[in-house]
Design a protein around this motif. Structure first.
Motif, PDB file in Angstrom:
ATOM      1  N   ASN A  49      -2.401   4.010   5.269  1.00 45.33           N
ATOM      2  CA  ASN A  49      -2.774   4.427   3.890  1.00 45.33           C
ATOM      3  C   ASN A  49      -3.487   3.337   3.355  1.00 45.33           C
ATOM      4  OD1 ASN A  49      -0.671   6.727   3.736  1.00 45.33           O
ATOM      5  ND2 ASN A  49       1.030   5.169   4.034  1.00 45.33           N
ATOM      6  N   PRO A  50      -4.651   3.542   3.393  1.00 46.57           N
ATOM      7  CA  PRO A  50      -5.368   2.532   2.860  1.00 46.57           C
ATOM      8  C   PRO A  50      -5.348   2.253   1.303  1.00 46.57           C
ATOM      9  CG  PRO A  50      -6.815   3.666   4.578  1.00 46.57           C
ATOM     10  CD  PRO A  50      -5.403   4.331   4.329  1.00 46.57           C
ATOM     11  N   SER A  70      -2.575  -5.426  -9.582  1.00 48.83           N
ATOM     12  CA  SER A  70      -3.878  -4.398  -9.450  1.00 48.83           C
ATOM     13  C   SER A  70      -3.213  -3.298  -9.297  1.00 48.83           C
ATOM     14  CB  SER A  70      -4.739  -4.915  -8.306  1.00 48.83           C
ATOM     15  OG  SER A  70      -4.230  -4.333  -7.093  1.00 48.83           O
ATOM     16  N   ILE A  71      -2.210  -2.927  -8.174  1.00 44.43           N
ATOM     17  CA  ILE A  71      -1.675  -1.520  -8.267  1.00 44.43           C
ATOM     18  C   ILE A  71      -0.931  -1.207  -9.217  1.00 44.43           C
ATOM     19  CG2 ILE A  71       0.556  -0.623  -6.799  1.00 44.43           C
ATOM     20  CD1 ILE A  71      -0.291  -2.295  -4.549  1.00 44.43           C
ATOM     21  N   LEU A  72      -0.055  -1.842  -9.915  1.00 47.22           N
ATOM     22  CA  LEU A  72       0.746  -1.331 -11.145  1.00 47.22           C
ATOM     23  C   LEU A  72      -0.448  -1.034 -12.242  1.00 47.22           C
ATOM     24  CD1 LEU A  72       3.342  -3.816 -11.541  1.00 47.22           C
ATOM     25  CD2 LEU A  72       3.438  -1.723 -10.241  1.00 47.22           C
ATOM     26  N   ALA A  73      -1.636  -1.850 -12.441  1.00 51.31           N
ATOM     27  CA  ALA A  73      -2.554  -1.590 -13.370  1.00 51.31           C
ATOM     28  C   ALA A  73      -3.368  -0.222 -13.163  1.00 51.31           C
ATOM     29  CB  ALA A  73      -3.740  -2.807 -13.503  1.00 51.31           C
ATOM     30  N   LYS A  74      -3.631   0.137 -11.978  1.00 51.65           N
ATOM     31  CA  LYS A  74      -4.432   1.184 -11.337  1.00 51.65           C
ATOM     32  C   LYS A  74      -3.389   2.393 -11.718  1.00 51.65           C
ATOM     33  CE  LYS A  74      -6.823   2.611  -6.999  1.00 51.65           C
ATOM     34  NZ  LYS A  74      -8.002   3.274  -7.745  1.00 51.65           N
ATOM     35  N   PHE A  91       0.792  -1.396  -0.062  1.00 51.49           N
ATOM     36  CA  PHE A  91       0.060   0.021  -0.092  1.00 51.49           C
ATOM     37  C   PHE A  91       0.975   1.056   0.243  1.00 51.49           C
ATOM     38  CE2 PHE A  91      -4.260  -1.871   2.230  1.00 51.49           C
ATOM     39  CZ  PHE A  91      -4.046  -2.733   1.477  1.00 51.49           C
ATOM     40  N   GLU A  92       1.845   1.209   0.607  1.00 56.83           N
ATOM     41  CA  GLU A  92       2.901   2.107   0.689  1.00 56.83           C
ATOM     42  C   GLU A  92       3.559   2.646  -0.665  1.00 56.83           C
ATOM     43  OE1 GLU A  92       5.346   1.141   4.078  1.00 56.83           O
ATOM     44  OE2 GLU A  92       3.943   1.981   5.546  1.00 56.83           O
ATOM     45  N   PHE A  93       3.842   1.584  -1.305  1.00 59.41           N
ATOM     46  CA  PHE A  93       4.424   1.649  -2.536  1.00 59.41           C
ATOM     47  C   PHE A  93       3.413   2.192  -3.394  1.00 59.41           C
ATOM     48  CE2 PHE A  93       4.483   0.097  -7.142  1.00 59.41           C
ATOM     49  CZ  PHE A  93       5.927   0.327  -7.285  1.00 59.41           C
ATOM     50  N   TYR A  94       2.092   1.915  -3.434  1.00 55.39           N
ATOM     51  CA  TYR A  94       1.169   2.574  -4.221  1.00 55.39           C
ATOM     52  C   TYR A  94       1.065   3.962  -3.948  1.00 55.39           C
ATOM     53  CZ  TYR A  94      -3.507   4.121  -5.643  1.00 55.39           C
ATOM     54  OH  TYR A  94      -4.431   4.785  -6.529  1.00 55.39           O
ATOM     55  N   ALA A 116       4.258   5.845  -5.301  1.00 52.43           N
ATOM     56  CA  ALA A 116       3.963   5.854  -6.844  1.00 52.43           C
ATOM     57  C   ALA A 116       2.881   6.549  -7.506  1.00 52.43           C
ATOM     58  CB  ALA A 116       3.850   4.660  -7.536  1.00 52.43           C
ATOM     59  N   SER A 117       1.722   6.943  -6.603  1.00 50.11           N
ATOM     60  CA  SER A 117       0.627   7.646  -7.072  1.00 50.11           C
ATOM     61  C   SER A 117       0.777   9.020  -7.041  1.00 50.11           C
ATOM     62  CB  SER A 117      -0.499   7.207  -6.203  1.00 50.11           C
ATOM     63  OG  SER A 117      -0.360   7.832  -4.983  1.00 50.11           O
ATOM     64  N   GLU A 118       2.000   9.621  -6.528  1.00 46.11           N
ATOM     65  CA  GLU A 118       2.482  11.124  -6.687  1.00 46.11           C
ATOM     66  C   GLU A 118       2.988  11.436  -7.901  1.00 46.11           C
ATOM     67  OE1 GLU A 118       4.892  11.380  -3.145  1.00 46.11           O
ATOM     68  OE2 GLU A 118       3.052  11.111  -1.677  1.00 46.11           O
ATOM     69  N   TYR A 119       3.136  10.514  -8.736  1.00 45.81           N
ATOM     70  CA  TYR A 119       3.811  10.697  -9.877  1.00 45.81           C
ATOM     71  C   TYR A 119       2.720  10.543 -11.388  1.00 45.81           C
ATOM     72  CZ  TYR A 119       8.168  10.397  -7.391  1.00 45.81           C
ATOM     73  OH  TYR A 119       9.213  10.312  -6.389  1.00 45.81           O
ATOM     74  N   TYR A 120       3.093  11.591 -12.278  1.00 48.19           N
ATOM     75  CA  TYR A 120       2.057  11.299 -13.369  1.00 48.19           C
ATOM     76  C   TYR A 120       3.041  11.214 -14.723  1.00 48.19           C
ATOM     77  CZ  TYR A 120      -1.762  12.250 -10.259  1.00 48.19           C
ATOM     78  OH  TYR A 120      -2.589  12.278  -9.215  1.00 48.19           O
TER      79      TYR A 120
END
Length: 279
Positions: A265-266, A58-62, A24-27, A30-34
């Protein structure tokens, strides 16, 4: 020239609160980048439970869908040290790797309306695996029915149109097979809070409610899926984990003082981890 973005996956990832929390922390990181490519550094990875490919995939695809991120890594290193991630189909290499050990239940994703594909996978990949216990016919039927109910609930409860991710791994030395299922919907709480008119207002109580016999948010009889799975793993000394919202619930924790863990960090949706004891 810009520095490349590097995120590290190090140490060990097991199918428990700690391993899932770190994914979840990895997600979150990573979600701070675009609109970029993230290089994933696995050089200090010691262990990765291969069934967690369902969650990681699922994380990588999302991240790819929502943030337009792509990912790169040292595939040669992974093939040398973590070939199980190629044998289960999570990663692809130029030379196809057969699962000679027959220890993996392949990584797959299913659209929420592909019920037939999911049933085929459960019957042919999961329940016929050499790491599965010797089921009675009734146990087998109950498990198939329960997993189908879980799958069908994705569309009804979780409002998910995203794929449903699955993967399993047999651990012969430990004598169990772990099967992970991940959906990217809204999780357990919204539909249950609505059904109970706000009496249930947190994810832990929502999970507990969903595990009760015949509790269902559908207008027709149902609600046996999670109850039957819980009963089966209770009876066979397996384990069963449900992660939804900010809550980590497991059958093993129910007998302890802790009862639950909370994620700082859910992620989204829900994760079910099933631990079948080889008997």
């Amino acid at each position: 020239m810009e520095d490349k973005i590097v995120l590290h996956l190090s140490d060990s990832f097991h199918t428990n609160f700690s391993g899932i929390k770190r994914l979840f922390e990895f997600y979150k990181l990573a979600s701070e980048y675009y609109n970029d490519t993230i290089y994933i550094d696995f050089y200090h990875l010691i262990w990765f439970d291969a069934n967690l490919s369902a969650l990681f995939g699922s994380i990588l695809a999302k991240l790819n869908n929502e943030n337009n991120l792509s990912f790169s890594t040292d595939l040669n290193f992974l093939q040398e040290h973590f070939d199980v991630l190629f044998r289960n189909g999570f990663l692809r290499s130029k030379s196809a790797l057969d699962d000679e050990q027959k220890s993996t239940v392949s990584f797959r994703s299913f659209k929420p309306d592909d019920k037939d594909g999911f049933i085929g996978y459960i019957e042919n990949d999961l329940l016929s695996h050499r790491g599965m216990p010797n089921f009675t016919e009734k146990e087998k039927d109950d498990i198939i029915e329960s997993l189908i109910e879980v799958f069908c609930n994705i569309q009804i409860h979780s409002k998910s149109e995203e794929p449903f991710y699955v993967c399993g791994q047999y651990y012969p030395k430990q004598g169990f097979l772990t099967f992970s299922m991940v959906d990217l919907g809204v999780g357990f709480l919204p539909a249950i809070e609505n059904k109970t008119k706000g009496k249930i207002d947190n994810s832990y109580d929502a999970i507990k409610w969903a595990l009760e016999k015949k509790n269902t948010t559908k207008g027709k009889p149902g609600g046996l899926g999670l109850y039957n799975l819980n009963s089966y793993f209770n009876r066979t000394n397996g384990n069963f984990q449900i992660i939804s919202g900010d809550t980590f619930w497991s059958l093993e924790l129910e007998t302890t003082v802790m009862k639950k863990f909370h994620f700082p960090n859910p992620y989204v949706g829900s994760i079910l981890n099933l631990f079948f004891n080889y008997q």
